[in-house]
Scaffold this active site. Structure first.
Site, PDB file in Angstrom:
ATOM      1  N   TYR A   1       0.410  -7.856  -9.160  1.00 40.29           N
ATOM      2  CA  TYR A   1      -0.917  -7.458  -8.706  1.00 40.29           C
ATOM      3  C   TYR A   1      -1.380  -6.121  -9.292  1.00 40.29           C
ATOM      4  O   TYR A   1      -2.372  -5.560  -8.847  1.00 40.29           O
ATOM      5  CB  TYR A   1      -0.972  -7.490  -7.181  1.00 40.29           C
ATOM      6  CG  TYR A   1      -1.005  -8.936  -6.721  1.00 40.29           C
ATOM      7  CD1 TYR A   1      -2.196  -9.581  -6.455  1.00 40.29           C
ATOM      8  CD2 TYR A   1       0.169  -9.691  -6.662  1.00 40.29           C
ATOM      9  CE1 TYR A   1      -2.241 -10.921  -6.114  1.00 40.29           C
ATOM     10  CE2 TYR A   1       0.147 -11.038  -6.318  1.00 40.29           C
ATOM     11  CZ  TYR A   1      -1.067 -11.641  -6.046  1.00 40.29           C
ATOM     12  OH  TYR A   1      -1.099 -12.986  -5.725  1.00 40.29           O
TER      13      TYR A   1
ATOM     14  N   GLN B   1       3.794   8.428   7.985  1.00 38.65           N
ATOM     15  CA  GLN B   1       3.323   7.079   8.304  1.00 38.65           C
ATOM     16  C   GLN B   1       4.439   6.173   8.802  1.00 38.65           C
ATOM     17  O   GLN B   1       4.213   5.001   9.093  1.00 38.65           O
ATOM     18  CB  GLN B   1       2.676   6.462   7.064  1.00 38.65           C
ATOM     19  CG  GLN B   1       1.455   7.219   6.573  1.00 38.65           C
ATOM     20  CD  GLN B   1       0.982   6.749   5.202  1.00 38.65           C
ATOM     21  OE1 GLN B   1       1.465   5.743   4.669  1.00 38.65           O
ATOM     22  NE2 GLN B   1       0.036   7.468   4.620  1.00 38.65           N
TER      23      GLN B   1
ATOM     24  N   TYR C   1      -6.181  11.577  -6.235  1.00 39.55           N
ATOM     25  CA  TYR C   1      -6.856  12.343  -5.191  1.00 39.55           C
ATOM     26  C   TYR C   1      -7.455  13.647  -5.723  1.00 39.55           C
ATOM     27  O   TYR C   1      -8.336  14.224  -5.081  1.00 39.55           O
ATOM     28  CB  TYR C   1      -5.883  12.633  -4.041  1.00 39.55           C
ATOM     29  CG  TYR C   1      -5.479  11.386  -3.290  1.00 39.55           C
ATOM     30  CD1 TYR C   1      -6.398  10.675  -2.532  1.00 39.55           C
ATOM     31  CD2 TYR C   1      -4.174  10.909  -3.345  1.00 39.55           C
ATOM     32  CE1 TYR C   1      -6.041   9.532  -1.840  1.00 39.55           C
ATOM     33  CE2 TYR C   1      -3.792   9.762  -2.654  1.00 39.55           C
ATOM     34  CZ  TYR C   1      -4.735   9.084  -1.909  1.00 39.55           C
ATOM     35  OH  TYR C   1      -4.371   7.945  -1.233  1.00 39.55           O
TER      36      TYR C   1
ATOM     37  N   HIS D   1       3.524   5.264   2.811  1.00 33.69           N
ATOM     38  CA  HIS D   1       3.548   3.943   2.180  1.00 33.69           C
ATOM     39  C   HIS D   1       4.776   3.110   2.557  1.00 33.69           C
ATOM     40  O   HIS D   1       5.514   2.629   1.710  1.00 33.69           O
ATOM     41  CB  HIS D   1       3.423   4.083   0.658  1.00 33.69           C
ATOM     42  CG  HIS D   1       2.147   4.716   0.216  1.00 33.69           C
ATOM     43  ND1 HIS D   1       1.800   4.850  -1.103  1.00 33.69           N
ATOM     44  CD2 HIS D   1       1.124   5.259   0.922  1.00 33.69           C
ATOM     45  CE1 HIS D   1       0.620   5.447  -1.195  1.00 33.69           C
ATOM     46  NE2 HIS D   1       0.191   5.700   0.043  1.00 33.69           N
TER      47      HIS D   1
ATOM     48  N   GLU E   1      -7.930  -3.018  -1.955  1.00 31.21           N
ATOM     49  CA  GLU E   1      -8.048  -4.384  -2.466  1.00 31.21           C
ATOM     50  C   GLU E   1      -7.769  -5.427  -1.392  1.00 31.21           C
ATOM     51  O   GLU E   1      -6.992  -5.189  -0.464  1.00 31.21           O
ATOM     52  CB  GLU E   1      -7.037  -4.618  -3.592  1.00 31.21           C
ATOM     53  CG  GLU E   1      -7.205  -3.744  -4.810  1.00 31.21           C
ATOM     54  CD  GLU E   1      -6.163  -4.029  -5.885  1.00 31.21           C
ATOM     55  OE1 GLU E   1      -6.246  -3.416  -6.961  1.00 31.21           O
ATOM     56  OE2 GLU E   1      -5.252  -4.874  -5.636  1.00 31.21           O
TER      57      GLU E   1
END
Length: 352
Positions: A236, A67, A247, A132, A226
């Site tokens: 959070y 990513q 997963y 991430h 979210e």
């Protein structure tokens, strides 16, 4: 394309492909001359105007893995006067062979090249984990620059530790200095740029057009994506509290809410894999004004969220099966533009 809005008011619009032939267009920004800058994950920055694509030179070398790559682009609120633009990307500036981490830089554009480049923030340490990185960039009304860095797939170590990067949303000044009123500025050993923590992988961020608050959404694991209203110094919850599971269908927490931690204003189960976020303020979409748009990577549509008292009360799927929606912007011309993987940039053009 003719759609009915949730209040039964008909909207008819065309989906026009404005820029074609893109692989993973991660983000876009609109320049004052009506041209467009588009980031490609693999590391290309493309200038587009009047049907012509030009590759920008002197783009920073990216750590292109999983990513990671060239990610978000944002213009300075005073771009017309100062010419600054901001990029987020994965890099290995240290040349240590240990992978990469999220980096924020600013630059100016001159003769189709980046000049006056300066790295404003580099997360550490590097890691070869390819997931991430975050990373969205947004400015607030006071000119502070916010950016997100995901937990780098190190769930149990990084998001809850304010002495370490990753799993956080940060706030800096536009020149890279750190505001002295940041919540952890005077906390011993803390990363002073952290604004909030306990995040998993925020890939959408936008300023609320009325309140000026920064909103962000983030990927959950399997379930538990979210939307959050970002507040200074708040936790959070990730991974202490979540609506998601592993997963492999096992659980990692039995809590969806913990006292002292912020609850999301909305969550998705199953996950839609959200990416990109924009509030609609344009008169071109009158019945959508005040809505927030969120791209879905997993289910390949644009999600229209109707808000009431900071809660999502209704949702509508737009552009179903168009492809993996990576970014959505409302441009200065008032139109909504959407970046779609293996397609390019499309525009929603109302016909009436």
């Amino acid at each position: 394309m003719a759609l009915k809005t949730l209040d039964n008011t008909a909207i008819t619009f065309k989906v026009d492909t404005i820029v074609s032939g893109m692989e993973i267009p991660w983000s876009m920004a609109f320049l004052p001359d009506n041209s467009m800058l588009i980031t490609e994950l693999k590391g290309d920055l493309i200038h587009f105007k009047n049907g012509i694509k030009t590759s920008i030179k002197n783009v920073p070398e990216v750590y292109f893995s999983g990513q990671g790559g060239l990610l978000d682009i944002e213009l300075d609120p005073n771009y017309a006067k100062n010419g600054w633009l901001y990029l987020s990307y994965a890099s290995n500036l240290e040349n240590d062979g240990n992978g990469g981490n999220t980096t924020i830089m600013r630059a100016k554009l001159k003769d189709f090249a980046l000049v006056e480049t300066k790295v404003l923030y580099k997360a550490t340490p590097n890691t070869k984990r390819g997931a991430h990185f975050g990373s969205r960039i947004e400015f607030d009304r006071d000119g502070y620059l916010y950016f997100s860095i995901g937990d780098r797939f190190n769930r149990d170590v990084l998001p809850q530790d304010i002495t370490k990067d990753a799993g956080k949303i940060y706030r800096i000044n536009s020149d890279g200095t750190i505001p002295i009123n940041n919540p952890f500025y005077n906390t011993k050993n803390a990363k002073k740029a952290i604004f909030s923590y306990g995040h998993r992988n925020p890939q959408g961020m936008a300023m609320h057009p009325k309140t000026g608050e920064i909103w962000a959404h983030e990927h959950g694991p399997q379930g538990g994506d979210e939307i959050n209203v970002i507040k200074a110094g708040k936790n959070y919850g990730w991974p202490k509290a979540s609506f998601g599971i592993n997963y492999n269908n096992t659980t990692f927490t039995d809590k969806t809410s913990i006292e002292g931690m912020e609850d999301p204003i909305h969550y998705w189960t199953p996950s839609i894999a959200p990416s990109g976020m924009a509030f609609v303020t344009s008169d071109k979409y009158p019945t959508w004004k005040g809505n927030v748009l969120v791209g879905s990577l997993k289910f390949q549509y644009l999600n229209r969220c109707v808000l009431e008292n900071n809660k999502v009360i209704k949702e509508e799927k737009l552009l179903e099966n168009i492809g993996r929606v990576r970014c959505v912007r409302q441009a200065p011309d008032g139109y909504i533009y959407v970046a779609v993987q293996n397609l390019g940039i499309v525009r929603l053009t109302p016909s009436s």
